[in-house]
Design an enzyme around this catalytic site. Structure first.
Site, PDB file in Angstrom:
ATOM      1  N   GLN A 208      47.154  66.597  53.271  1.00 58.29           N
ATOM      2  CA  GLN A 208      46.352  66.412  52.068  1.00 58.29           C
ATOM      3  C   GLN A 208      46.820  65.210  51.267  1.00 58.29           C
ATOM      4  OE1 GLN A 208      46.626  71.108  51.461  1.00 58.29           O
ATOM      5  NE2 GLN A 208      45.694  70.145  49.702  1.00 58.29           N
ATOM      6  N   PHE A 239      44.481  74.137  51.971  1.00 59.62           N
ATOM      7  CA  PHE A 239      44.700  75.111  50.896  1.00 59.62           C
ATOM      8  C   PHE A 239      45.966  74.831  50.085  1.00 59.62           C
ATOM      9  CE2 PHE A 239      42.726  77.527  54.490  1.00 59.62           C
ATOM     10  CZ  PHE A 239      41.437  77.518  53.987  1.00 59.62           C
ATOM     11  N   GLU A 243      50.014  69.651  51.309  1.00 60.15           N
ATOM     12  CA  GLU A 243      50.244  68.660  50.263  1.00 60.15           C
ATOM     13  C   GLU A 243      51.634  68.050  50.403  1.00 60.15           C
ATOM     14  OE1 GLU A 243      50.164  68.187  45.390  1.00 60.15           O
ATOM     15  OE2 GLU A 243      49.161  69.878  46.328  1.00 60.15           O
ATOM     16  N   ARG A 321      51.723  75.257  35.564  1.00 62.73           N
ATOM     17  CA  ARG A 321      50.285  75.532  35.570  1.00 62.73           C
ATOM     18  C   ARG A 321      49.999  77.022  35.378  1.00 62.73           C
ATOM     19  NH1 ARG A 321      46.640  71.532  37.208  1.00 62.73           N
ATOM     20  NH2 ARG A 321      44.485  72.238  37.398  1.00 62.73           N
ATOM     21  N   ARG A 353      46.052  76.818  46.796  1.00 63.41           N
ATOM     22  CA  ARG A 353      44.770  76.798  46.079  1.00 63.41           C
ATOM     23  C   ARG A 353      44.859  77.506  44.719  1.00 63.41           C
ATOM     24  NH1 ARG A 353      39.257  78.466  49.314  1.00 63.41           N
ATOM     25  NH2 ARG A 353      37.739  77.380  47.985  1.00 63.41           N
ATOM     26  N   PHE A 355      47.283  76.551  42.495  1.00 71.83           N
ATOM     27  CA  PHE A 355      48.502  75.880  42.047  1.00 71.83           C
ATOM     28  C   PHE A 355      49.155  76.580  40.847  1.00 71.83           C
ATOM     29  CE2 PHE A 355      51.057  72.207  40.733  1.00 71.83           C
ATOM     30  CZ  PHE A 355      51.460  71.693  41.958  1.00 71.83           C
ATOM     31  N   THR A 453      48.011  67.969  36.114  1.00 74.97           N
ATOM     32  CA  THR A 453      48.727  68.006  34.840  1.00 74.97           C
ATOM     33  C   THR A 453      49.726  66.863  34.722  1.00 74.97           C
ATOM     34  OG1 THR A 453      50.155  69.690  35.822  1.00 74.97           O
ATOM     35  CG2 THR A 453      48.386  70.451  34.397  1.00 74.97           C
ATOM     36  N   ALA A 522      44.230  70.025  43.175  1.00 75.69           N
ATOM     37  CA  ALA A 522      43.847  70.252  41.776  1.00 75.69           C
ATOM     38  C   ALA A 522      42.332  70.246  41.579  1.00 75.69           C
ATOM     39  CB  ALA A 522      44.504  69.222  40.853  1.00 75.69           C
ATOM     40  N   GLU A 724      39.144  75.390  43.427  1.00 74.65           N
ATOM     41  CA  GLU A 724      40.116  76.401  43.030  1.00 74.65           C
ATOM     42  C   GLU A 724      39.586  77.511  42.125  1.00 74.65           C
ATOM     43  OE1 GLU A 724      44.260  73.872  43.037  1.00 74.65           O
ATOM     44  OE2 GLU A 724      42.860  73.545  41.394  1.00 74.65           O
TER      45      GLU A 724
END
Length: 776
Positions: A208, A239, A243, A321, A353, A355, A453, A522, A724
């Site tokens: 990702q 998902f 990342e 988050r 997914r 986060f 964020t 995100a 998400e």
């Protein structure tokens, strides 16, 4: 040339099939493991720790090196530069463990062989001596040992919490356990590294975040970022699990490719993928809430403890988050929440997914449920009493003003279309007379913040070419993992140029074309990359318009773009004709587009800012039936309404909502991660880890998009993110199960189901409430 005069409608805001759908169904879609391997490709496999926390006393790899087909072995000593792939650069995540292993399944070495099976078999021949050390594998143990953290915690505070509690007529305190989740992407982690001239290397990876792979490979090899090119056409699911978790596999393949000057591929078995890669963080949230006789919340105080694993990875922003979503859709006059990202001897947990947002929302819904059962009210009534206002009572715990609140309309819409009130009355009647089977129904809301964020991640680039035949080449920084990002960005580009969708060629994500990309995460992939592509298109269109004006001797203001080309006075100049003319007159038909999300900022040191550009809203109404003798249950019906603004592609968005709901339901009901006393993950394969099956999908499943919604912010096409937010709506199933359980005690006791709410936990809750109801 292809004339487009017959085209009369834009391909935007209409349902268009996924660009890979036919290829995927036919088995013709290429993934990394399907790519033709260069002549002489070698295969790598990882040798993993069999201890959870231990010193490495000695490593004997002689039998590994002597195994058939083995070319060589890599250890920490073979890393050319830095033995570190920590995404937040804390130097706490080595490629290969050197002196100490910190979780079961940690990579210690890699075997390089002529074929994958030879490497896989040889990896099991290592003789490693360990000296075991004390280990901590869960939140309770980590807290009991002093609560060591992997990264700095966060605290959000607004209002006078002590005064809020003092003014509250009632208080409730509790703790909720929220389980983790395995990503279970269909395509496992995989990387293919191909060495080039000098220090150059090309990586084909299922990721990702191509730029992060680029950065980590460069860091491990000690070469410039520009020497590394990462190519990624599509993933078989991500998902969040791709990342940061692909770093290890890409870096091992790259080190081997550089050492042996041959292409090297690394793909783990599913069992090993489970053991090596991080999961969704499981949380224990301890809370105290003050409220009045009407159920209106006056004060909230909560601590969000997370099993983070042995290294930081993304645990800081994930737990941050969770705090950003501690309010869900509710106004808290006074609030103080803090995170606790705990270090444990388990694999380092990572993005998934939502986060961290889903865990924050689930905790908020738990105390809503507590209040409702304490007051003998329908939980929906308590929810409505606490919703954010539109002009007041609209400041979040992180001091952002909620300017786009549509949750009241979303709930009213779904409450009516799902016939919630009539069905709830029918369920109450059913439960009065049914001895064994009990039913429950719940309607829950979601407010979900959209943006990274970390402000600097909210940027994207795109490369757009128009060829002289009027075809368009598109490359952008986002990655396709099945969510439909590429087709949406292509729709935006086709609409901008006024050409049919099949004239836009979607290409692989490539760090050599679009540099310094952010992760596709995100829920911002379309928001960022489509805007960047549109910026590139607008640059080219401005040049084409100026050329057409010069060519026809008219004022540029008189040029009108329409589907099929541009209108110059009474004449339509077809797009392909215009492109050819521009080329003939040396007009540049290529542009690098760029976009950065406006208005957002975040100061973590003060816990204040505007981290989100806008909010996406949604609601779900779920109905379930439980067997009070066994705890088994089924989901009878689910009605979902999701606010995606003005949808760019309704078919894609509905698919995303359906999939997210089922994935969220699976997380909270059937998917259970279990480590034994030795710290080994025992739910490490499809045989022991239960994701939802087709038979688990609600018998009646109604999904709608809020067709009346338009994003108040000028996001691409006035749409909203969809990846998400709807995942959290799976929690409605837990709430429905809770009502069914509560019926055995006449709805006087909050069931407090921990998650995942497996049949065993449902049965235990039924027995607990029965005992409590009969205890004087």
């Amino acid at each position: 040339m292809n004339r487009q005069s017959a085209i009369t409608a834009s391909p935007l805001h209409v349902s268009v099939p996924h660009d890979s759908a036919i290829k995927q169904v036919a088995g013709r879609a290429d993934y990394v493991d399907d790519l033709a391997e260069p002549e002489g490709t070698l295969h790598a496999y990882l040798g993993l720790s069999s201890r959870v926390h231990a010193e490495i006393v000695s490593i004997d790899l002689d039998a590994v090196r002597a195994a058939p087909g083995v070319v060589g072995v890599l250890t920490a000593a073979d890393i050319p530069a830095e033995n570190d792939i920590s995404t937040v650069h804390k130097h706490d995540e080595p490629v290969f463990a050197d002196r100490v292993v910190e979780h079961h399944g940690q990579a210690i070495f890699a075997v390089i062989a002529l074929d994958r099976e030879a490497a896989r078999r040889a990896a099991r021949l290592a003789r490693i001596a360990y000296r075991d050390l004390p280990h901590l594998t869960d939140i309770a143990a980590a807290r009991a040992a002093g609560g060591r953290l992997v990264t700095e915690p966060l605290k959000l505070e607004r209002g006078d919490v002590e005064a809020g509690f003092a003014a509250s007529t009632h208080r409730v305190a509790g703790s909720v356990t929220i389980g983790g989740q395995e990503h279970f992407y269909l395509e496992s982690q995989v990387a293919l590294a191909i060495p080039g001239e000098d220090d150059e290397i090309t990586i084909q990876a299922s990721t990702q975040h191509p730029t992060e792979i680029q950065v980590m490979v460069a860091q491990v090899l000690g070469i410039p970022h520009a020497a590394v090119t990462v190519n990624m056409r599509r993933m078989g699911g991500g998902f969040g699990g791709k990342e940061t978790q692909g770093n290890l596999f890409a870096c091992v393949a790259a080190v081997a490719a550089r050492k042996y000057r041959r292409a090297v591929k690394l793909r783990p078995d599913r069992d090993d993928d489970f053991s090596i890669t991080g999961k969704r963080h499981d949380f224990v949230v301890d809370y105290e809430v003050g409220y009045d006789d009407e159920g209106r919340i006056q004060a909230v105080a909560a601590t969000y403890a997370a099993r983070s694993g042995y290294s930081a990875d993304l645990s800081g922003p994930v737990t941050d988050r969770a705090l950003f979503h501690c309010d869900n859709a509710y106004w808290y006059p006074a609030v103080r929440v803090q995170s606790q990202p705990l270090k444990t001897n388990t694999v380092s947990n990572t993005a998934f997914r939502g986060f961290g947002g889903p865990q924050g929302i689930v905790a908020a819904e738990r105390w809503i449920e507590d209040i409702a059962y304490a007051l003998g009210k329908d939980p929906l009534e308590i929810r409505k009493a606490n919703f954010y206002g539109t002009d007041s009572n609209n400041i979040t715990p992180y001091h952002q003003v909620v300017e786009d609140n549509v949750i009241h309309r979303v709930i009213a819409d779904l409450e009516e279309s799902s016939e919630y009130q009539a069905r709830r009355r029918a369920i109450l009647d059913f439960n009065r007379t049914s001895r064994v089977l009990r039913k429950g129904i719940a309607l829950v809301p979601v407010k979900f913040g959209i943006s990274f964020t970390a402000t600097w991640h909210n940027q994207a680039g795109a490369l757009v070419h128009v060829y002289r035949d009027g075809s368009v080449h598109l490359s952008h920084g986002g990655t396709e993992m099945g969510q439909g990002l590429h087709i949406k960005v292509a729709q935006v580009l086709a609409d901008a140029f006024g050409v049919p969708l099949d004239r836009v060629k979607i290409t692989a994500s490539n760090t050599g074309k679009v540099p310094n990309t952010s992760a596709t995460a995100a829920s911002s992939g379309t928001d960022l990359n489509a805007m960047a592509a549109l910026d590139g298109a607008n640059q080219i269109k401005a040049r084409m318009s100026a050329h057409a004006a010069r060519l026809h001797g008219v004022d540029p203001a008189g040029i009108v773009w329409q589907f099929g080309g541009i209108r110059v006075g009474d004449r339509l100049m077809h797009f392909d004709e215009l492109a050819t003319s521009c080329w003939m007159h040396r007009v540049q038909l290529s542009a690098a587009g760029f976009y950065m999300t406006p208005e957002i900022y975040w100061d973590r040191s003060t816990g204040r800012g505007r981290p989100f550009y806008y909010f996406a809203y949604g609601a779900a109404c779920a109905e379930a039936t439980i067997d009070t003798l066994t705890g088994e249950y089924q989901v009878d019906r689910a009605d979902v309404l999701e606010d995606v603004g003005r949808s760019l592609n309704p078919a894609i968005d509905i698919g995303q909502v359906e999939g997210a709901f089922v994935q969220g339901m699976g997380w909270l009901t059937t998917e259970e991660l279990w480590w034994d006393q030795k710290g080994q993950l025992r739910t490490h394969a499809p045989s022991t880890y239960k994701i939802p099956l087709a038979s688990d999908v609600p018998r009646v499943f109604n999904v709608r998009l809020a067709e009346w919604s338009v994003n108040k912010k000028p996001a691409i096409g006035r749409s909203k993110a969809v990846g998400e937010p709807p995942l959290v709506l799976g929690y409605s199933v837990v709430e429905a199960l809770s009502m069914a359980v509560a019926s055995v005690a006449d709805y006087r006791i909050a069931p407090r189901l921990d998650m995942p709410a497996t049949p065993e936990r449902v049965l235990f809750a039924v027995e607990r409430l029965r005992r409590a109801a009969t205890t004087p």
